[in-house]
Every structure is written in structure tokens, then in C-alpha cells.
Design a protein around this motif. Structure first.
Motif, PDB file in Angstrom:
ATOM      1  N   SER A  76       0.806  -1.222   0.000  1.00  0.00           N
ATOM      2  CA  SER A  76       0.000   0.000   0.000  1.00  0.00           C
ATOM      3  C   SER A  76       0.843   1.278   0.000  1.00  0.00           C
ATOM      4  CB  SER A  76      -0.922   0.014   1.220  1.00  0.00           C
ATOM      5  OG  SER A  76      -0.150  -0.005   2.406  1.00  0.00           O
ATOM      6  N   ALA A  77       2.158   1.173  -0.019  1.00  0.00           N
ATOM      7  CA  ALA A  77       3.031   2.354   0.048  1.00  0.00           C
ATOM      8  C   ALA A  77       2.866   3.232  -1.185  1.00  0.00           C
ATOM      9  CB  ALA A  77       4.476   1.922   0.195  1.00  0.00           C
ATOM     10  N   GLU A  78       2.914   4.537  -0.953  1.00  0.00           N
ATOM     11  CA  GLU A  78       2.835   5.528  -2.033  1.00  0.00           C
ATOM     12  C   GLU A  78       4.105   6.360  -2.030  1.00  0.00           C
ATOM     13  OE1 GLU A  78      -0.495   7.935  -1.043  1.00  0.00           O
ATOM     14  OE2 GLU A  78      -1.938   6.297  -1.212  1.00  0.00           O
ATOM     15  N   ALA A  96      12.328   6.041   1.215  1.00  0.00           N
ATOM     16  CA  ALA A  96      11.275   6.875   1.811  1.00  0.00           C
ATOM     17  C   ALA A  96       9.959   6.552   1.119  1.00  0.00           C
ATOM     18  CB  ALA A  96      11.612   8.355   1.650  1.00  0.00           C
ATOM     19  N   PHE A  97       8.891   6.498   1.912  1.00  0.00           N
ATOM     20  CA  PHE A  97       7.567   6.222   1.349  1.00  0.00           C
ATOM     21  C   PHE A  97       6.501   6.650   2.344  1.00  0.00           C
ATOM     22  CE2 PHE A  97       9.302   2.376   3.253  1.00  0.00           C
ATOM     23  CZ  PHE A  97       8.298   1.956   4.124  1.00  0.00           C
ATOM     24  N   SER A 172       1.204   8.300   6.830  1.00  0.00           N
ATOM     25  CA  SER A 172       2.407   8.381   7.665  1.00  0.00           C
ATOM     26  C   SER A 172       3.614   8.322   6.737  1.00  0.00           C
ATOM     27  CB  SER A 172       2.467   7.222   8.652  1.00  0.00           C
ATOM     28  OG  SER A 172       1.431   7.320   9.581  1.00  0.00           O
ATOM     29  N   GLN A 173       4.575   9.191   6.998  1.00  0.00           N
ATOM     30  CA  GLN A 173       5.813   9.204   6.210  1.00  0.00           C
ATOM     31  C   GLN A 173       6.832   8.308   6.908  1.00  0.00           C
ATOM     32  OE1 GLN A 173       6.462  11.060   3.225  1.00  0.00           O
ATOM     33  NE2 GLN A 173       8.263   9.739   3.183  1.00  0.00           N
ATOM     34  N   VAL A 174       7.515   7.491   6.124  1.00  0.00           N
ATOM     35  CA  VAL A 174       8.533   6.580   6.643  1.00  0.00           C
ATOM     36  C   VAL A 174       9.849   6.897   5.947  1.00  0.00           C
ATOM     37  CG1 VAL A 174       9.219   4.159   6.905  1.00  0.00           C
ATOM     38  CG2 VAL A 174       6.785   4.785   6.978  1.00  0.00           C
TER      39      VAL A 174
END
Length: 182
Positions: A76-78, A96-97, A172-174
Motif C-alpha cells: 500500500s506504500a505511495e 522513503a515512502f 504516515s511518512q517513513v
């Protein structure tokens, strides 16, 4: 009476011109040498991408960076961004995602990080990597929740740092950075 003219010797004047000419040539060669050294030094400090030289950013795919960092990117990462830098002794990878806010706790629990802490800053080496891949800067986000872990490697261990923050758009930013450690 005969007038005799005494001519000044021409040698000192032409010798002076010769010395000035040689001095000008020497200064030009010196300036060209300094400029050449600067160019060589700049090329050593900023290697071209994919050159394989220390400090060069390499073209690798997302799965290679994810494997190096031992972090899985959720389906599901964007806005997934990644980069891999070939180091002199230690390689460096950034990832980063964004993920949906509802998946954050489940994602955090899937990571082998032993301790999560709140912090207000990210180390400069990580910031440079995230800037290179065009990811949002973690230094602009607050508060950050960060954790890390080490993974045994063949010759060296891999140290992985992960920072997370909530965003106003419901995601949420990772940020993940990984590097070889002694």
C-alpha cells in the motif's frame, strides 16, 4: 670635431623583456595547474552516477535497497523513493515512502527495531541521502518516532535507522537509512 654618439647597450632591455615574458608564462602555467588540480579534486569529490567509484550514487532497483536495509516496503506504500550510494568502505542506502495512517502500528510491529524513541532531528548523513532522492526532509517533520536495528552480514553488519511521522493528509511518512557497520 667629431661627435660620437654612445649608444646604450641593448642587452639589459631585451633581457628585462625576456624575464618579464618568462614570468608571465610561468604565472599562466601556474594558474592552469591550480585550475587543473581543482578540476581533478572536484571530480574525485563528486563522482558521476553509476561510476562505481566511492561516493557515487548507483542505479539499483527498489527491491535491492529494501533487501540491503532489511525493510519491506508495504504493497500500500505511495511515493516510494530510494537511493544507493557506493562507499569507499561502507555502502549507504535510503528509502522513503508513505503508508496509510491505519497501517502504521502494524508496520512498526513488523520491524525488528528494539526500541522506538521520539526525537526532533535526523543525522546529517541521512538528510543528504533523502535530499538526493527528492524525498520530503525528515528535519521538517516533528515529532519523529525513530528506531533502529542491526542485521548480521557476510563481511559487515548492516545498521538500519527508521523514522516515522504522521502527516495531515491521513498518511504516515517513513524514512529508512541503512549502512554497513564494522
Amino acid at each position: 670635431m667629431s661627435s660620437t654618439r654612445r649608444l646604450a647597450p641593448a642587452a639589459p632591455r631585451s633581457r628585462r623583456r625576456l624575464l618579464l615574458g618568462l614570468l608571465a608564462v610561468f604565472l599562466l602555467l601556474l594558474a592552469a595547474g591550480v585550475a587543473g588540480l581543482y578540476w581533478v579534486d572536484y571530480d574525485l569529490r563528486h563522482p558521476k552516477a553509476d561510476s562505481g567509484r566511492p561516493g557515487a550514487w548507483m542505479t539499483v532497483d527498489r527491491d535491492e535497497v529494501s533487501g540491503f536495509a532489511h525493510v519491506t516496503v508495504p504493497v500500500s506504500a505511495e511515493d516510494v523513493r530510494w537511493g544507493y550510494q557506493n562507499g569507499f568502505q561502507d555502502d549507504f542506502a535510503v528509502l522513503a515512502f508513505r503508508i496509510p495512517q491505519g497501517e502504521l502500528e502494524q508496520y512498526k510491529s513488523s520491524l525488528p527495531a528494539s526500541e522506538w524513541t521520539d526525537r526532533q532531528y535526523v543525522q546529517q548523513v541521512d538528510l543528504d541521502g533523502f535530499q538526493h532522492i527528492g524525498a520530503p526532509s525528515p528535519s521538517a517533520a516533528s515529532p519523529l518516532t525513530c528506531g533502529g536495528f542491526y542485521t548480521p552480514g557476510k563481511a559487515k553488519n548492516i545498521g538500519t535507522r527508521i523514522c516515522l511521522t504522521s502527516r495531515s493528509d491521513g498518511t504516515s511518512q517513513v524514512w529508512v537509512s541503512a549502512f554497513h557497520t564494522p
